[in-house]
Design a protein around this motif. Structure first.
Motif, short mmCIF file in Angstrom:
data_model
loop_
_atom_site.label_atom_id
_atom_site.label_comp_id
_atom_site.label_asym_id
_atom_site.label_seq_id
_atom_site.Cartn_x
_atom_site.Cartn_y
_atom_site.Cartn_z
N ALA A 221 36.75 35.73 31.54
CA ALA A 221 37.92 36.43 32.54
C ALA A 221 39.17 35.87 32.20
O ALA A 221 39.99 36.72 32.14
CB ALA A 221 37.24 36.32 34.07
N SER A 222 39.11 34.61 32.14
CA SER A 222 40.69 34.16 31.72
C SER A 222 41.15 34.66 30.46
O SER A 222 42.39 35.17 30.32
CB SER A 222 40.54 32.56 31.64
N ARG A 223 40.30 34.47 29.59
CA ARG A 223 40.95 35.09 28.23
C ARG A 223 41.07 36.53 28.22
O ARG A 223 42.13 36.81 27.60
CB ARG A 223 39.74 34.81 27.21
N TYR A 224 40.41 37.10 28.98
CA TYR A 224 40.67 38.70 28.96
C TYR A 224 42.08 39.01 29.79
O TYR A 224 42.68 39.82 29.21
CB TYR A 224 39.42 39.32 29.93
N ILE A 225 42.25 38.28 30.75
CA ILE A 225 43.58 38.52 31.55
C ILE A 225 44.53 38.08 30.53
O ILE A 225 45.61 38.52 30.47
CB ILE A 225 43.48 37.51 32.83
#
Length: 972
Positions: free
Chosen positions: A475-479
Motif C-alpha cells: 500500500a505504501s508503494r502504491y500511494i
C-alpha cells in the motif's frame, strides 16, 4: 464475459468522482447547518446579551483575613535552612520609576521576611520625579542598599544589565518593585539554587492580591498569577503564558518544585557568572519577553530552570500594567513579539511539540491532544474504523496523551477541530482535510488509509496531509507511486488488554469455526468459497446483512457487539478471514486476524499478500473453495498441529502487532517529523490533476525524493496553495521561479531557484530571498553583480533512478522531439521541417502547425520518457529565446543524456562548458539538416557522444548533487 481492465478502471474512476461529489455535497450541507448554529451561539454570547457576573467585593477586614490565611499556610509549609554569614552573597536588583508606593510595600518588614543573612540591594531608579530617591536614601540606614540614578528611563534589560555589572554578589536576584515578599522567600530560593551546578534560573510562586478593581483580573483575587512559564500557539505566534494562572495558591499542581522552560523576572535568581555566560538580558526588548528570552538561553546552554513554590510573593503586576498608555503598550508589544519570534520561533516550534509528545511538561502544562476522525463513536457504534481508532486511542492514552473522536455521524461538525488539538488522524477516505477549521496552524494532519487506497489518492485533499501511514508495504508503494507522497508503515494491530489468552469462552458462542464481519454489497470471497453444508463441523456467522444469502441463513447469528468479540474468538477453534477488495490486493491485514490470534485462535485467510508480508508466510491461506475446505478439515482434524500453528502465530502477534507497538511507532514518527527539517517546495502548477504535465512538478518530485533520503519532511504546494498556512511549520521554502512570483514570509529561510523566464524577475524580487540559485552560469554571474543577496548557479539536473537507458520499440524513431508548442512553431522543428526522416513529435497544440504525420501523441508520462529518449537515434532539443540568450539549459538535455540519448540542440550559452563535445549544436537550418544526415549514418560516433554525455550528467548533474548543495546553504 469478463470486463476489460481499461473499462473496469474507467468505471472505478467514474465511481470515485461521483463519490467525491456526493461527499462534497454532504459536507457542504453539514457546513451550512454548522455555520448557522455557530452564528446563533456567537450572537447569544455577545456581551450585549450576556451580562458578566458582578465581582465579589470584599471589605478591608476580609482582605486582611484572606492575606493572613495565605501567609500562615505558606509559613507552615516551608523549612528554613540555617544559612550563615559565609553563605554566597546575593545581589538583589530592583528597578524603579515613580514607584514610591510599591517601594514602601516591598521594603515593609523586608528584614524579617527574607531569612537570608548575606545580601545587598541595588535599586536602579529610572529618572523618578516622585519621592522615591528620598525614601531610598532613608532606607540606607537599615538595609545594605545602593542606588543607581539614571537620567533617562532605561529599558528593563538595560537597567538590569548595568546593575549586574556592578553587583558584588555570587548570585543576582532580579526583583520587581511591585511585589510583596512573604516569610522565608529568599531562603527557599537559595536552597533550590545551591542544589546543583545545572541550576539556571530559579523562579518563585506569585499570587495576585485583592484584584476586584482590576479591569482584567477582577476574578483572580488571591489566586495564582505565576507558577512558571509555558508556551501555547496563538495563530502563528508561539506565546509564553503563566502556568497555573487562576488556580488556588496551594493546589497540588502549583505546589511542587519542578523544572520550567522559563520563569518571570519579577523574582528571578541566578548565578552572576551564569547570567553573564548567556549574555544577560537582550536589550532589544523593552519591558516584555526579556525574561523568557533569558531563560530559553539558559535552557539551550544546558541549564535547568526551576520553579520554587515555597517562595511566595504577592505581585501587583495588574496595577502597573494597566496604568501604561494603551498605544505605548501596543507598540512595545508588537516590537517585542517580532524580536522574540525571530529568535525563538523555529526552535520553540520543535521543542514545544517534542515536549508534548513525550508528556514532559516542561514547555507545556498540557499533553499532546490527538483527534481521531471516524464514522461514528460511542456504545452503539458498529463501524470498524471506530474500533480501530478506539484501540489505538487506548494505547495513546498509556503514553499520557489526550484522545478525542471527531465522528462524521454525530452532533458536532467533524471539520470543526478544537484549537487545542495537536494531531489529527483520519481513518476515512471521505474526509477532506482542506475543510478543517482550526486556529492551530501547527496542527499535524495524518491520513491512515487501511483500505480503499484508490479512493484515498483520488481525494483532492489527500496532498494536504502532513503524514501518511499505511498497513502494508504494498500500500505504501502504491500511494508513493500515485501521489509522490512518502507513506510510512503502520498496520492495524490488537489490544492485549481486550484480546488475550485469558479470555473465557462462552457456551452461546461455542463452535468449530466462525466468521465475523458484515456484508456491505461488495463481493466477498466467502460468498463463493465458504460452504458450511459440505463440512461436518459447527459453523457460526456474525455480522450484518447476511440474511440475504440462503446458504448462510441457518448459520447466521446476527450482529455481535464489539465487547463480545473476545469471547467469540475464545469460543471457537478457527476464525475465517475474508479480506475484501479494498484490502486484499494491497496486502492489508484485517483486525480480526490480529485479534483472534491474540486470543489464541487459529485464523485461515484469503489475504495471501498480507500473510506473506506480515506473517512471513506462516498464516494458512486459501484461494478457492477446495483450499478452504481442505484447511478447515486439516486443522480441525489435527488438534496438535492446530495448537502449534496457533501458538507460533500468537507469539508473533504478541511481540510485534499490538497497539502498544503501534503507539510507539506513531510516537517515533511524530518525534521525527517534529525534529526533521521541513521544506516547502512551491510548484507553479495551477492544479493537482494536471500537475504531472508540468516539468516544474517533476523537478519538485526529484528534489523531494532526495530530501526525504536525508530525513527531511517535504511539502509540495501548487500555485493556489502558495499562501495557505500549510507551510507555517516549514523551516525552508524553495520557490521554483518560472512564470509565477512569490512573496516570501519572513519566518522562513527562503530560497529562489530561478529555472526559467528570467526576464520576469527583477533585482528587488531576488533581494527578498535569503539565497538565490539560478539555472544558468551566465545569468547567475550577471545578477550577482547587482543583487544584495548571495546568488549562485544551480543548473537543472536528472534522476538516474528514473532516467537510464531502456530500449522500447514503441519509440524507435530516427528523430524525436518532446515538447509542447504553446502555439508557437518551435525553433528546431521550424529549422528542420519538412523532412523525409522518421520524425516523431510528442506534445500539445501541434495541430495546424506541423503535418499530422509527425505527431505521435500529446503526452509521454514522465516515468515513460526514458524509453522514448533511449530508443530514438537522435533526440532534438531547443530553448525558448530568453532561455537561450541567458544560458538556461533545458532539463531535456540532462534527462536525455542520462537515458543514453544522442542529442542535437540549438546553440545556447554555456552548453559547451557543461557538456563538452557530447552535445551537438547547429547554427542554421542547413547545418541542422547536414548534422542529422551525418549522425544518422554514424552509429559509433553517436554512441560515443551519448556515452560521454551520460558520464558527465551522472557525475555532476543529479538531484543528489543539487540537494547536497541546497542543504549546505541551509545548514550554513
Amino acid at each position: 464475459m469478463m470486463e476489460s481492465g481499461s473499462k473496469k478502471d474507467h468505471r472505478e474512476r467514474l465511481k470515485n468522482r461521483l463519490r467525491i461529489l456526493r461527499n462534497n455535497v454532504r459536507d457542504d450541507l453539514q457546513a451550512a447547518t454548522y455555520q448557522i448554529s455557530s452564528l446563533r451561539t456567537k450572537i447569544s454570547n455577545l456581551p450585549v446579551f450576556k451580562k458578566r457576573p458582578e465581582p465579589i467585593i470584599l471589605s478591608q477586614r476580609e482582605i486582611d483575613k484572606k492575606k493572613r490565611e495565605i501567609k500562615d499556610i505558606n509559613t507552615a509549609n516551608i523549612n528554613l535552612f540555617p544559612f550563615d554569614e559565609n553563605s554566597p552573597l546575593v545581589s538583589i536588583i530592583v528597578l524603579n520609576r515613580n514607584g514610591l508606593g510599591h517601594l514602601k510595600r516591598l521594603f515593609d518588614n523586608f528584614c524579617n521576611n527574607i531569612h537570608y543573612p548575606n545580601y545587598e540591594i541595588i535599586v536602579v531608579d529610572n529618572a523618578s520625579i516622585d519621592d522615591s530617591i528620598s525614601f531610598l536614601e532613608d532606607l540606607k540606614n537599615t538595609l545594605p542598599l545602593e542606588i543607581i540614578e539614571n537620567k533617562t528611563n532605561q529599558s528593563f534589560s538595560q537597567a538590569n544589565n548595568s546593575a549586574v555589572d556592578v553587583a558584588r554578589g555570587e548570585f543576582v536576584l532580579l526583583l520587581n518593585n511591585d511585589v510583596e515578599p512573604l516569610y522565608g522567600w529568599l531562603n527557599q530560593m537559595m536552597q533550590v539554587a545551591l542544589r546543583s551546578q545545572e541550576v539556571g534560573a530559579v523562579g518563585a510562586k506569585l499570587v495576585y492580591p485583592y484584584t476586584s478593581t482590576s479591569r482584567y483580573n477582577q476574578d483572580n483575587s488571591f489566586r495564582i498569577q505565576h507558577a512558571g512559564i509555558a508556551f501555547r500557539y496563538e495563530g502563528n505566534f508561539i506565546k509564553p503564558y503563566n502556568r497555573g494562572n487562576g488556580l488556588e495558591p496551594f493546589e497540588d499542581r502549583v505546589n511542587r518544585e519542578e523544572p520550567r522552560a522559563a520563569v518571570t523576572a519579577a523574582a528571578l535568581l541566578v548565578k552572576k557568572d551564569t547570567y553573564l555566560e548567556v549574555g544577560g538580558l537582550d536589550e532589544g526588548y523593552h519591558y516584555g519577553y526579556e525574561d523568557v528570552d533569558f531563560c530559553l538561553k539558559l535552557l539551550k546552554n544546558g541549564y535547568k530552570n526551576l520553579y520554587c513554590p515555597q517562595a511566595l510573593l504577592f505581585h501587583y503586576e495588574f496595577g502597573t500594567q494597566e496604568n501604561d498608555p494603551n498605544q505605548d503598550v501596543k507598540n512595545r508589544r508588537i516590537s517585542n513579539r517580532e524580536l522574540f519570534t525571530r529568535k525563538w520561533r523555529n526552535w520553540l516550534r520543535k521543542e514545544l511539540r517534542r515536549d508534548k509528545i513525550n508528556a514532559s511538561g516542561l514547555f507545556s502544562d498540557k499533553p499532546i491532544q490527538v483527534a481521531l476522525v471516524v464514522t461514528e463513536c460511542g456504545a452503539d457504534a458498529s463501524a470498524g474504523d471506530y474500533f480501530t481508532a478506539l484501540e489505538l486511542g487506548e494505547a495513546l492514552k498509556e503514553l499520557g496523551w489526550d484522545v478525542r473522536f471527531l465522528p462524521q455521524q454525530g452532533p458536532g461538525y467533524w471539520y470543526d477541530v478544537p484549537d487545542e488539538v495537536d494531531v489529527l488522524i483520519s481513518l476515512l477516505d471521505t474526509y477532506d482535510p482542506r475543510r478543517i477549521k482550526c486556529a492551530n496552524p501547527f496542527l499535524i494532519k495524518i491520513g491512515w488509509p487501511r483500505n480503499w487506497f484508490d479512493r484515498w489518492v483520488e481525494n483532492p485533499g489527500f496532498y494536504t496531509y502532513n503524514l501518511i501511514f499505511t498497513p502494508s508495504k504494498i500500500a505504501s508503494r502504491y500511494i508513493e507511486r500515485r501521489t509522490g507522497k512518502r507513506a510510512r508503515l503502520l498496520p492495524i494491530a490488537t489490544n492485549l488488554s481486550r484480546f488475550n489468552g485469558e479470555v473465557s469462552p462462552r457456551e452461546e458462542f461455542s463452535c468449530d469455526y466462525c466468521f465475523t464481519g458484515s456484508y456491505w454489497k461488495y463481493q466477498r470471497d466467502i460468498i463463493t468459497m465458504l460452504d458450511p453444508e459440505s463440512l461436518p463441523f459447527q459453523f457460526k456467522l456474525y455480522g450484518k446483512n447476511w440474511e440475504q444469502f440462503d446458504k448462510f441463513k441457518k448459520y447466521y447469528q446476527g450482529f455481535i457487539s464489539y465487547s463480545d468479540l473476545p469471547a467469540v474468538y475464545a469460543s471457537t477453534k478457527i476464525v475465517i478471514d475474508d479480506a475484501n477488495q479494498a484490502t486484499k490486493e494491497y496486502g492489508a491485514v484485517n483486525s480480526r486476524v490480529y485479534d483472534a490470534l491474540a486470543t489464541g485462535t487459529l485464523v485461515i485467510t484469503n489475504g495471501k499478500l498480507g500473510a506473506e508480508e506480515t506473517f512471513k508466510g506462516l498464516l494458512p491461506v486459501y484461494n478457492s473453495k477446495q483450499e478452504l475446505n481442505h484447511l478447515i478439515e486439516y486443522y480441525l482434524g489435527n488438534e496438535t498441529e492446530r495448537k502449534a500453528k496457533t501458538r507460533e502465530l500468537q507469539l508473533l502477534v504478541l511481540g510485534n502487532h499490538t497497539y502498544g507497538n503501534r503507539a510507539a511507532t506513531l510516537k517515533k514518527a511524530l518525534e521525527d517529523y517534529v525534529l526533521n527539517p521541513k521544506i516547502s517546495i512551491k510548484v507553479p502548477a495551477p492544479q493537482w490533476k494536471t500537475a504531472h504535465r508540468w516539468g516544474d512538478y517533476h523537478l519538485a518530485l526529484g528534489l523531494k525524493k532526495e530530501f526525504e533520503k536525508r530525513d527531511c519532511e517535504v511539502l509540495l504546494q501548487i500555485l493556489p496553495e502558495w499562501y495557505q498556512e500549510q507551510d507555517v511549520d516549514c523551516d525552508v521554502v524553495i520557490v521554483l521561479r518560472g512564470l509565477s512570483k512569490y512573496q516570501p514570509k519572513k519566518y522562513h529561510f527562503n530560497i529562489m531557484w530561478n529555472i526559467s523566464h528570467p526576464d520576469n524577475v527583477d533585482i528587488d524580487e531576488y533581494n527578498q530571498y535569503n539565497h538565490v540559485f539560478i539555472a544558468s552560469e551566465l545569468w547567475a554571474q550577471h545578477i550577482q553583480k547587482q543583487a544584495q543577496v548571495t546568488v549562485e548557479p544551480l543548473l537543472q539536473c536528472t534522476d538516474p533512478e528514473l532516467f537510464y537507458p531502456e530500449f522500447s520499440s514503441k519509440y524507435q524513431h530516427e528523430l524525436l522531439f518532446v515538447g509542447n508548442s504553446r502555439k508557437v512553431f518551435r525553433k528546431i522543428l521550424k529549422d528542420l521541417l519538412p523532412t523525409d526522416k522518421d520524425l516523431a513529435v510528442y506534445g500539445t497544440d501541434w495541430n495546424w502547425i506541423i503535418k499530422r504525420k509527425y505527431i505521435k501523441g500529446k503526452h509521454i508520462p514522465n516515468q515513460e520518457l526514458r524509453r522514448a529518449y533511449s530508443s530514438c537515434k537522435i533526440l532534438l532539443n531547443d530553448h525558448w529565446e530568453d532561455m537561450r540568450e541567458k544560458g538556461f539549459l533545458s532539463n531535456r538535455l540532462f534527462d536525455g543524456f542520462a537515458s543514453g540519448a544522442f542529442i542535437i540542440s540549438d546553440p545556447v550559452q554555456g552548453a559547451g562548458e557543461v557538456f563538452a563535445d557530447a552535445l551537438v549544436t547547429y547554427q542554421d537550418p542547413d547545418d541542422l539538416h547536414s548534422l542529422v544526415d551525418h549522425y544518422l549514418e554514424q552509429d559509433p560516433e553517436r554512441k560515443r557522444k551519448a556515452a560521454r554525455g551520460r558520464e558527465i550528467v551522472l557525475g555532476q548533474h543529479t538531484f543528489e548533487k543539487r540537494v547536497e548543495r541546497i542543504l549546505e546553504v541551509v545548514n550554513r
